[in-house]
Design an enzyme around this catalytic site. Structure first.
Site, PDB file in Angstrom:
ATOM      1  N   GLU A 267     -40.295   7.723  16.549  1.00  0.00           N
ATOM      2  CA  GLU A 267     -38.816   8.538  16.663  1.00  0.00           C
ATOM      3  C   GLU A 267     -38.453   7.766  15.179  1.00  0.00           C
ATOM      4  OE1 GLU A 267     -35.742   7.584  19.126  1.00  0.00           O
ATOM      5  OE2 GLU A 267     -34.777   8.192  17.303  1.00  0.00           O
ATOM      6  N   CYS A 304     -29.619   6.909  16.371  1.00  0.00           N
ATOM      7  CA  CYS A 304     -30.592   7.960  15.862  1.00  0.00           C
ATOM      8  C   CYS A 304     -29.701   9.308  15.972  1.00  0.00           C
ATOM      9  CB  CYS A 304     -31.847   7.987  16.540  1.00  0.00           C
ATOM     10  SG  CYS A 304     -31.829   7.417  18.265  1.00  0.00           S
TER      11      CYS A 304
HETATM   12  P1  NAP Z   1     -38.327  -0.437  10.541  1.00  0.00           P
HETATM   13  O1  NAP Z   1     -38.198  -1.238   9.238  1.00  0.00           O
HETATM   14  O2  NAP Z   1     -39.143   0.961  10.580  1.00  0.00           O
HETATM   15  O3  NAP Z   1     -39.206  -1.432  11.585  1.00  0.00           O
HETATM   16  C1  NAP Z   1     -39.437  -1.258  13.010  1.00  0.00           C
HETATM   17  C2  NAP Z   1     -40.567  -1.894  13.359  1.00  0.00           C
HETATM   18  O4  NAP Z   1     -41.845  -1.473  12.844  1.00  0.00           O
HETATM   19  C3  NAP Z   1     -40.332  -3.273  13.033  1.00  0.00           C
HETATM   20  O5  NAP Z   1     -41.029  -4.272  14.148  1.00  0.00           O
HETATM   21  C4  NAP Z   1     -41.243  -3.327  11.699  1.00  0.00           C
HETATM   22  O6  NAP Z   1     -41.941  -4.888  11.724  1.00  0.00           O
HETATM   23  C5  NAP Z   1     -42.427  -2.437  12.285  1.00  0.00           C
HETATM   24  N1  NAP Z   1     -42.909  -1.862  10.855  1.00  0.00           N
HETATM   25  C6  NAP Z   1     -42.306  -1.150  10.055  1.00  0.00           C
HETATM   26  N2  NAP Z   1     -42.956  -0.621   8.896  1.00  0.00           N
HETATM   27  C7  NAP Z   1     -44.327  -1.186   9.418  1.00  0.00           C
HETATM   28  C8  NAP Z   1     -45.588  -1.290   8.766  1.00  0.00           C
HETATM   29  N3  NAP Z   1     -45.666  -0.382   7.514  1.00  0.00           N
HETATM   30  N4  NAP Z   1     -46.668  -1.597   9.243  1.00  0.00           N
HETATM   31  C9  NAP Z   1     -46.339  -2.170  10.613  1.00  0.00           C
HETATM   32  N5  NAP Z   1     -45.302  -2.368  11.199  1.00  0.00           N
HETATM   33  C10 NAP Z   1     -44.173  -1.898  10.565  1.00  0.00           C
HETATM   34  O7  NAP Z   1     -37.031  -0.084  11.108  1.00  0.00           O
HETATM   35  P2  NAP Z   1     -35.672  -1.291  11.352  1.00  0.00           P
HETATM   36  O8  NAP Z   1     -36.000  -2.697  10.696  1.00  0.00           O
HETATM   37  O9  NAP Z   1     -35.219  -1.166  12.502  1.00  0.00           O
HETATM   38  O10 NAP Z   1     -34.471  -0.423  10.688  1.00  0.00           O
HETATM   39  C11 NAP Z   1     -34.721  -0.102   9.099  1.00  0.00           C
HETATM   40  C12 NAP Z   1     -34.358   1.292   9.029  1.00  0.00           C
HETATM   41  O11 NAP Z   1     -34.903   2.275  10.075  1.00  0.00           O
HETATM   42  C13 NAP Z   1     -32.755   1.605   9.208  1.00  0.00           C
HETATM   43  O12 NAP Z   1     -32.062   1.231   8.165  1.00  0.00           O
HETATM   44  C14 NAP Z   1     -32.839   2.937   9.507  1.00  0.00           C
HETATM   45  O13 NAP Z   1     -32.906   3.826   8.309  1.00  0.00           O
HETATM   46  C15 NAP Z   1     -33.892   3.059  10.383  1.00  0.00           C
HETATM   47  N6  NAP Z   1     -33.729   3.312  11.905  1.00  0.00           N
HETATM   48  C16 NAP Z   1     -33.589   4.430  12.457  1.00  0.00           C
HETATM   49  C17 NAP Z   1     -33.673   4.418  13.689  1.00  0.00           C
HETATM   50  C18 NAP Z   1     -33.525   5.772  14.431  1.00  0.00           C
HETATM   51  O14 NAP Z   1     -33.499   5.701  15.787  1.00  0.00           O
HETATM   52  N7  NAP Z   1     -33.655   6.881  13.648  1.00  0.00           N
HETATM   53  C19 NAP Z   1     -33.538   3.398  14.404  1.00  0.00           C
HETATM   54  C20 NAP Z   1     -33.475   2.180  13.836  1.00  0.00           C
HETATM   55  C21 NAP Z   1     -33.758   1.977  12.343  1.00  0.00           C
HETATM   56  P3  NAP Z   1     -41.475  -5.741  10.525  1.00  0.00           P
HETATM   57  O15 NAP Z   1     -40.035  -5.826  10.751  1.00  0.00           O
HETATM   58  O16 NAP Z   1     -42.103  -6.919  10.913  1.00  0.00           O
HETATM   59  O17 NAP Z   1     -42.040  -5.233   9.174  1.00  0.00           O
END
Ligand code: NAP
Length: 529
Positions: A267, A304
């Site tokens: 998601e 989200c």
């Molecule tokens: P994220 O950076 O996508 O990380 C979410 C999880 O996935 C973390 O545990 C992260 O691990 C892991 N991950 C991310 N990229 C990866 C990869 N390439 N390979 C392996 N694991 C990976 O999300 P976030 O830290 O929660 O937030 C960052 C951004 O996501 C926000 O600014 C927002 O734009 C978006 N977000 C959207 C929603 C939604 O519901 N649409 C919800 C939350 C966040 P690591 O931290 O160890 O890298």
């Protein structure tokens, strides 16, 4: 009382990771939380947890449904027992208000209980029987019995924005365990202590209800390495993820590059358009404006389903909405965001909007003074022509920002709707004279969104049987499923048909005599017999 140790939970053991250390972080003070120090894992712990999950799989999935349901209920009880500690730690790690976290705990517990009921009732198995027709000509029909079985061990990536309801013991974990799948969670670095507390509650519940060792594991790991290793591991058969589009797509790529590709239910991003139709604006412009400002700023806009786009035909009624929304917005206090990274992404996103030609910021919340990582709410305005010309206006800005699009007529609104990327939600503010417009928009929006709502705002997602929290790409990576509600369990199941199996070898759900008293589809007819 559960004492945090900073250890990973692999099956029934606690294991200190040796691949680095990390402390949790308080985004409200911009300071590390000194204790405990979390030991980070690597491929070795992925291997250990995955091997254990594979061993546990057959034993877990073949337990009586009542035992599986009791496990889910025990997790809910254990979470409630540590509720105060869980909320205090989650508050410290995320900056989310305690009242919000209390509500989220209730949602988490309710979700586990909903899945426990679902498991007991057994409808998710979709037990279906086509009786043998030995006399049929020209060919007889065999006895055919279908039910759904779990795919295998599931990897779950906890979401940053729901440290309880969409993290370690949240919806993905609950629905996978309900399906009969062991779960390995990769904890989100934004709430490590909260993750350990919830993980220990699950571990204890698994031990006390006699679940096989390896039914649940929790891993800590910084950076992408451990997450990629988990998704690439051959033992893992499906993935649940909530986060960024970039992160979700990276994991989809890893899953597709495996010798055996697996489904990733990610998601990701959605801007949740809200259409305000003319009669509704005429009758309720001020109320819609106030409610919109409340929805936009809830939880610092870190939902989200945040309403990131509002659309209407230009005119005096829209002006009334703008005045009401702006007045409500200027009084909104800045709120701490979940992480420094999310705050930095928010600043980048709003700076990009500030710099766009033809887009004006028309209202802002209270300015940020001394708070760390806080967001000041913002409302921007543009016109339909500009929106149609610039794809960047469809990018999610995660936080309390929204863009209002003024259209010159209804056909422009329809044209914009046609251009939307996939969305989790689409909203119509409408009154009775708007039905013709609404009908035309609905035809478009049902191709674009997973949930369509009327005269409400999209923040607030009920956990129930009819809920859909999903949608076409990029809101999710798989539009066929929901990640909230009882049908979220379907993501982790596949159908198997048994042909002419003797009753003695058959699952109880498909046996003659229906010993579980399930509702089953027998020769096309739903029967509880
Ligand atoms: P994220 O950076 O996508 O990380 C979410 C999880 O996935 C973390 O545990 C992260 O691990 C892991 N991950 C991310 N990229 C990866 C990869 N390439 N390979 C392996 N694991 C990976 O999300 P976030 O830290 O929660 O937030 C960052 C951004 O996501 C926000 O600014 C927002 O734009 C978006 N977000 C959207 C929603 C939604 O519901 N649409 C919800 C939350 C966040 P690591 O931290 O160890 O890298």
């Amino acid at each position: 009382m559960t004492v945090l140790t900073g250890e990973m939970l692999i099956g029934f053991s606690a294991v200190r990771g040796q691949a680095g250390e990390q402390r949790a972080f308080d985004p409200a003070t911009n300071a590390e939380i000194p204790a405990p120090v979390f030991g980070l894992g690597d491929e070795a712990e992925v291997e250990r947890a995955a091997t254990l999950a594979t061993k546990a799989f057959d034993a877990y999935r073949t337990l009586p449904l009542a035992r599986r349901a009791a496990f889910l209920e025990a997790i809910a009880s254990k979470l409630l027992e540590i509720g105060d500690a869980l909320i205090a730690r989650a508050h410290e790690e995320t900056g989310l208000p305690r009242a919000r976290l209390q509500g989220e705990l209730g949602r988490t517990v309710g979700q586990l209980r909903l899945f426990a009921n679902e498991v007991r009732e057994g409808h998710f198995l979709r037990a279906t029987i086509d009786s043998a027709l030995p006399e049929r000509t020209p060919l007889p029909r065999a006895d055919l019995r279908l039910m759904k079985l779990p795919l295998g061990p599931v990897a779950v990536f906890g979401a940053s924005n729901f440290p309880l309801a969409f993290s370690v013991a949240g919806g993905d974990t609950a629905s996978a365990l309900a399906a009969g799948a062991p779960v390995i969670v990769k904890a989100h670095g934004a709430h490590l202590g909260t993750s350990e507390l919830a993980g220990r509650a699950i571990q204890l519940a698994a031990q006390e209800t006699g679940m096989p060792d390896g039914t649940f594991s929790l891993l800590f790991g910084a950076g992408r390495k451990i997450g990629e290793a988990l998704v690439a591991h051959p033992a893992i058969k499906a993935v649940g993820f909530t986060g960024s589009r970039q992160g979700g797509l990276a994991l989809v790529r890893v899953a597709n590059a495996r010798p055996e590709p697996i489904p990733v239910y990610a998601e990701m991003s959605s801007i949740n358009p809200v259409f305000m139709l003319p009669d509704a604006l005429r009758n309720r412009a001020e109320a819609i404006g106030r409610d919109f400002a409340d929805s936009l700023t809830l939880g610092a806009g870190q939902f989200c389903t945040n309403p990131g786009l509002v659309l209407a035909i230009d005119g005096p009624e829209l002006q009334r909405f703008l005045i009401a929304a702006s007045l409500a917005l200027v009084a909104k206090q800045p709120q701490t965001m979940l992480t420094q990274g999310i705050h930095a992404a928010w600043q980048d996103g709003t700076r990009a909007l500030d710099a766009l030609e033809g887009v004006q910021k028309i209202a802002q919340g209270e300015p940020v003074k001394a708070q760390c990582n806080a967001a000041q709410a913002a409302l921007y305005v543009t016109d339909a022509k500009r929106f149609l010309a610039d794809g960047a206006l469809q990018d999610e800005v995660f936080g309390p920002a929204s863009v209002l699009v003024r259209a010159k007529d209804f056909s422009e609104l329809l044209e914009i709707a046609e251009r939307f990327e996939g969305q989790l939600t689409a909203t119509l503010q409408l009154d009775s004279a708007d039905h013709d417009d609404a009908r035309a928009l609905l035809t478009v929006l049902e191709r674009k969104a997973g949930r369509i709502l009327v005269n409400g705002f999209p923040t607030g997602v009920e956990v129930s049987h009819a809920m859909v929290h999903g949608g076409p790409f990029p809101s999710t990576s798989n539009a066929m499923y929901t990640s909230v509600g009882s049908t979220a369990i379907d993501r982790f199941l596949r159908p198997v048909c048994y042909q002419d199996l003797p009753d003695a070898l058959q699952h109880d759900a498909l046996k003659r005599g229906n010993p579980l008293a399930l509702w089953r589809r027998v020769d096309g007819v739903p029967l509880q017999a």
